[in-house]
Design an enzyme around this catalytic site. Structure first.
Site, PDB file in Angstrom:
ATOM      1  N   ASP A  79       0.813  -1.223   0.000  1.00 33.60           N
ATOM      2  CA  ASP A  79       0.000   0.000   0.000  1.00 33.60           C
ATOM      3  C   ASP A  79       0.845   1.271   0.000  1.00 33.60           C
ATOM      4  OD1 ASP A  79      -2.244  -1.657   0.144  1.00 33.60           O
ATOM      5  OD2 ASP A  79      -2.091  -1.754   2.318  1.00 33.60           O
ATOM      6  N   GLY A 127       1.591   2.959  -2.661  1.00 34.24           N
ATOM      7  CA  GLY A 127       1.219   3.844  -3.761  1.00 34.24           C
ATOM      8  C   GLY A 127       1.747   3.316  -5.099  1.00 34.24           C
ATOM      9  N   LYS A 128       1.943   1.993  -5.163  1.00 35.44           N
ATOM     10  CA  LYS A 128       2.448   1.395  -6.411  1.00 35.44           C
ATOM     11  C   LYS A 128       1.519   1.684  -7.577  1.00 35.44           C
ATOM     12  CE  LYS A 128       2.294  -2.555  -4.351  1.00 35.44           C
ATOM     13  NZ  LYS A 128       2.049  -2.173  -2.962  1.00 35.44           N
ATOM     14  N   ASN A 187      -5.446 -10.177  -3.554  1.00 41.89           N
ATOM     15  CA  ASN A 187      -5.061  -9.647  -2.242  1.00 41.89           C
ATOM     16  C   ASN A 187      -4.590  -8.196  -2.399  1.00 41.89           C
ATOM     17  OD1 ASN A 187      -2.881 -10.663  -3.710  1.00 41.89           O
ATOM     18  ND2 ASN A 187      -1.745 -11.398  -1.939  1.00 41.89           N
ATOM     19  N   GLY A 213      -4.662  -4.249  -3.672  1.00 44.25           N
ATOM     20  CA  GLY A 213      -5.649  -3.200  -3.911  1.00 44.25           C
ATOM     21  C   GLY A 213      -4.879  -1.964  -4.312  1.00 44.25           C
ATOM     22  N   HIS A 214      -4.995  -1.566  -5.560  1.00 42.77           N
ATOM     23  CA  HIS A 214      -4.234  -0.427  -6.065  1.00 42.77           C
ATOM     24  C   HIS A 214      -5.214   0.677  -6.455  1.00 42.77           C
ATOM     25  CE1 HIS A 214      -0.877  -3.491  -7.296  1.00 42.77           C
ATOM     26  NE2 HIS A 214      -1.058  -3.417  -6.002  1.00 42.77           N
ATOM     27  N   GLN A 255       1.805  -6.280  -3.503  1.00 41.79           N
ATOM     28  CA  GLN A 255       2.377  -6.479  -2.164  1.00 41.79           C
ATOM     29  C   GLN A 255       3.739  -5.760  -2.078  1.00 41.79           C
ATOM     30  OE1 GLN A 255       1.026  -9.717  -3.696  1.00 41.79           O
ATOM     31  NE2 GLN A 255      -0.765  -8.625  -3.014  1.00 41.79           N
ATOM     32  N   THR A 263       3.273 -12.738   2.264  1.00 40.65           N
ATOM     33  CA  THR A 263       2.373 -13.326   1.284  1.00 40.65           C
ATOM     34  C   THR A 263       3.087 -14.528   0.651  1.00 40.65           C
ATOM     35  OG1 THR A 263       0.814 -12.826  -0.490  1.00 40.65           O
ATOM     36  CG2 THR A 263       3.027 -11.835  -0.691  1.00 40.65           C
ATOM     37  N   THR A 282      -7.662  -0.984   0.742  1.00 46.24           N
ATOM     38  CA  THR A 282      -8.396  -0.645  -0.474  1.00 46.24           C
ATOM     39  C   THR A 282      -9.533  -1.623  -0.732  1.00 46.24           C
ATOM     40  OG1 THR A 282      -6.441   0.349  -1.436  1.00 46.24           O
ATOM     41  CG2 THR A 282      -8.118  -0.364  -2.983  1.00 46.24           C
ATOM     42  N   GLY A 324     -10.818  -3.106   3.624  1.00 42.67           N
ATOM     43  CA  GLY A 324     -11.341  -2.104   4.557  1.00 42.67           C
ATOM     44  C   GLY A 324     -10.657  -2.133   5.915  1.00 42.67           C
ATOM     45  N   LEU A 345       3.779  12.485   0.872  1.00 38.18           N
ATOM     46  CA  LEU A 345       4.488  13.522   1.630  1.00 38.18           C
ATOM     47  C   LEU A 345       3.522  14.477   2.312  1.00 38.18           C
ATOM     48  CD1 LEU A 345       7.405  14.921  -0.540  1.00 38.18           C
ATOM     49  CD2 LEU A 345       7.570  13.820   1.693  1.00 38.18           C
ATOM     50  N   GLY A 376      -0.471  14.064  -3.045  1.00 39.68           N
ATOM     51  CA  GLY A 376      -1.921  13.890  -3.053  1.00 39.68           C
ATOM     52  C   GLY A 376      -2.237  12.672  -3.901  1.00 39.68           C
TER      53      GLY A 376
END
Ligand code: GDP
Ligand code: IMO
Ligand code: MG
Length: 447
Positions: free
Chosen positions: A13, A15-16, A38, A40-41, A223, A238, A318, A321, A351, A435
């Site tokens: 998670d 930000g890939k 598994n 979530g992007h 992952q 994983t 993502t 939850g 950032l 952002g």
């Protein structure tokens, strides 16, 4: 033309998805090489949020061919639902190519994932319960079903007969659960074939043809490094190899096909599920074991920052939850990730979330229980559980850097933070983000 890999440098998670999407603009193929739903992007474009689980993040560009490589485990029902959802958001999903060698996540994999987690009790791993581990286990045991097996009724039946004999026994005798009916499974999966068959392809050939033709190929990891089956915090990992080298078996390329390797890190760290986490900040009392004598003031300040990171960073899974566990940026781990992946650079995400804090900490070393200072990740898991972070404290920056897409417009202290990370980990930060949206991407001046 050599390929680029994007890989998570922490516990997922980071930000890939958003950086893959950013680089996809200049790519021809975007290839997922491991993991399954598994992942979530999240990608935000012009106010619309796209949440991807299986489909590569290149899907948002018409000129990109998104590819699901052989190393991915695919739940075809989830895949079709995801494609329907993306189509309802106005995307053309017809370009997706799926490896015929990708393994299929079957309902019994998901059931066994749920049951083993329950069986482990307080030692549970906190998996996403998507059947990932059991599916990769069957692949290694050579009793898996591949996407291409769905196309041949006889082969599918023979494989299911073999595998169900064992699964149904385990379900009945170990877990006291009903087994799976072969006819029902055959019916369900054969009914999907008319939609799946046109997507199946020799993706190894596609990737090599693109590389030979001088096209830009982007390999998208799911992952992250410290969830890697071999190099992560086993068993809290994983069941695949997210590290950049995993792109080789997962997409059918050799190491010489890769030149640019981007490790994605958040400006802090989060982790979902169980496992050690040296820089973890508590959200509630008892989340983190402090040294005896630590003042209530420090504990409550840490808790305040932990909650601030979760709230401000919206740190909830993502697709599951689940609330993510927050912590300060750990540069000892990041330096290790740079080595394991041979990163050529870092993309530093979120950032903006640190904006507004008077002080920002970076973990630069660990202290062992016998008082020694070490600047590497100890190979022994028990030692890793026991280390305490040694922090360097930097001055924070203004709250509002969201929308700042130019490096020169960043506050001096945010620049100093980036420069300090670069100095510690030994490779440049080439992208940063301020952002969630596509245009909140800061391209560093030298890249
Ligand atoms: P991935 O699994 O590595 O692709 O990352 P996720 O999408 O699971 O998690 C990253 C989350 O942070 C998503 O909700 C993104 O929309 C959000 N996000 C990404 N970049 C930024 C950023 O620079 N600032 C903020 N505030 N949110 C971001
Ligand atoms: P992306 O690609 C964060 C974690 C789970 C659990 C462990 C094993 O969005 O970064 P699994 O279901 O894979 O057997 O669970 O790995 N995990 C992730 N954590 N981001 C992910 O994906 C993850 N995928 C799996 O929470 O701790
Ligand atoms: Mg994610």
């Amino acid at each position: 033309m050599p390929g680029t890999v994007i890989t998570g440098a922490q516990w997922g998670d980071e930000g890939k998805g958003r950086f893959t999407d950013y680089l996809a603009e200049r790519s021809d193929l975007v290839v997922r090489y491991q993991g399954g739903h598994n992942a979530g992007h999240t990608i935000v474009v012009d106010g619309t949020t796209f949440k991807l689980q299986l489909v590569p993040s290149g899907i948002l560009y018409e000129h990109v061919t998104p590819v699901i490589g052989n190393g991915v485990v695919v739940d075809p029902i989830v895949l079709l639902k995801e494609l329907d959802l993306l189509a309802s958001q106005g995307l053309n999903t017809s370009r997706l190519r799926v490896s015929g060698n990708a393994h299929v996540i079957m309902p019994y994999h998901q059931e066994i994932d749920r049951l083993t987690e329950r069986y482990l009790g307080k030692n549970k791993l906190g998996t996403t319960k998507r059947g990932i581990g059991p599916c990769y286990a069957d692949k290694a045991l050579r009793v898996g079903i591949r996407m291409q097996d769905l196309l041949d009724e006889k082969i599918l039946r023979a494989k299911l007969e073999t595998v169900l004999r064992e699964k149904n026994l385990v379900l009945a005798k170990v877990y006291n659960r009903p087994g799976y009916d072969i006819e029902e499974l055959m019916q369900t999966y054969l009914a999907l074939v008319p939609r799946l068959e046109p997507m199946l392809d020799d993706t190894v050939h596609l990737v090599h043809k693109a590389l030979d033709d001088g096209k830009e190929v982007l390999f998208e990891g799911a992952q992250a490094t410290f969830l890697d089956l071999d190099h992560g915090t086993y068993p809290y990992v994983t069941s695949s190899n997210p590290i950049a080298g995993g792109a080789c078996p997962g997409a059918g390329i050799g190491p010489r096909a890769l030149t640019r390797i981007i490790g994605v890190a958040k400006a802090y760290v989060t982790r979902v599920g169980a496992g050690p986490f040296p820089t973890e900040l508590p959200l509630e009392e008892g989340d983190v074991a402090y040294a005896p004598g630590t003042s209530d003031e420090i504990i409550s300040r840490d808790m305040e920052i932990g909650n601030f990171l979760v709230d401000r960073g919206r740190e909830f899974g993502t697709n599951t939850g689940r609330r993510r566990r927050p912590g300060w940026l750990d540069c000892v781990m990041l330096k290790h990730a740079v080595r394991l992946n041979t990163c050529t650079e870092i993309a530093l995400c979120k950032l903006d979330v640190l904006g507004g804090l008077d002080e920002v900490k970076i973990c630069v070393a660990y202290e062992t229980p016998d008082g020694k200072r070490i600047d590497h990740v100890p190979y022994h898991q028990s030692a890793f559980h026991e280390v305490k972070p040694v922090y360097e404290t930097l001055t924070g920056w203004d709250k509002d850097i969201e929308d700042t897409a130019n490096f020169s417009d960043l506050p001096a202290n945010a620049k100093a933070f980036i420069n300090r990370v670069e100095a510690i980990v030994g490779v440049p930060v080439t992208f940063a983000s301020t952002g969630p949206a596509r245009d909140h991407t800061v391209v560093m001046p030298r890249s």
